[in-house]
Design a protein around this motif. Structure first.
Motif, PDB file in Angstrom:
ATOM      1  N   ILE A  60      97.309 -61.634 -16.769  1.00  0.00           N
ATOM      2  CA  ILE A  60      96.110 -61.697 -17.607  1.00  0.00           C
ATOM      3  C   ILE A  60      94.936 -61.299 -16.728  1.00  0.00           C
ATOM      4  O   ILE A  60      94.677 -61.939 -15.706  1.00  0.00           O
ATOM      5  N   PRO A  61      94.221 -60.250 -17.120  1.00  0.00           N
ATOM      6  CA  PRO A  61      93.063 -59.835 -16.327  1.00  0.00           C
ATOM      7  C   PRO A  61      92.045 -60.974 -16.205  1.00  0.00           C
ATOM      8  O   PRO A  61      91.875 -61.758 -17.148  1.00  0.00           O
ATOM      9  N   ALA A  62      91.352 -61.039 -15.096  1.00  0.00           N
ATOM     10  CA  ALA A  62      90.398 -62.127 -14.839  1.00  0.00           C
ATOM     11  C   ALA A  62      89.326 -62.198 -15.927  1.00  0.00           C
ATOM     12  O   ALA A  62      88.946 -63.291 -16.348  1.00  0.00           O
ATOM     13  N   SER A  66      88.637 -65.673 -18.606  1.00  0.00           N
ATOM     14  CA  SER A  66      87.424 -66.485 -18.637  1.00  0.00           C
ATOM     15  C   SER A  66      86.803 -66.571 -20.019  1.00  0.00           C
ATOM     16  O   SER A  66      85.806 -67.243 -20.211  1.00  0.00           O
ATOM     17  N   CYS A  67      87.385 -65.918 -21.002  1.00  0.00           N
ATOM     18  CA  CYS A  67      86.822 -65.929 -22.369  1.00  0.00           C
ATOM     19  C   CYS A  67      87.007 -67.252 -23.049  1.00  0.00           C
ATOM     20  O   CYS A  67      87.832 -67.992 -22.941  1.00  0.00           O
TER      21      CYS A  67
END
Length: 67
Positions: A60-62, A66-67
């Motif tokens: 999962i991209p950073a 963070s969403c």
């Protein structure tokens, strides 16, 4: 040992994996659904392990995390 539930969840994964762009899940999920319907615990265990291995490879991209 709840083969009906396992078959249902495998069927769900078969469709949702492809819809979400994870086409690698489609074939093993389909095979898991068949293994559950035939109540084959050894084959189901093998396929669950393969699916867990695929899941572990998802990154999962950073920014998305963070969403």
């Amino acid at each position: 040992s709840d083969y009906a539930k396992l078959a249902s969840l495998a069927h769900w994964l078969k469709g949702c994996g492809g819809t979400a762009g994870f086409h690698q899940f489609t074939e093993p999920a389909q095979q898991l659904e068949l293994a559950a319907k035939s109540q084959s615990p050894e084959r189901a265990d093998e396929l669950l392990a393969a699916l867990a291995e695929l899941e572990a490879r998802i990154v999962i991209p950073a920014a998305a995390a963070s969403c």
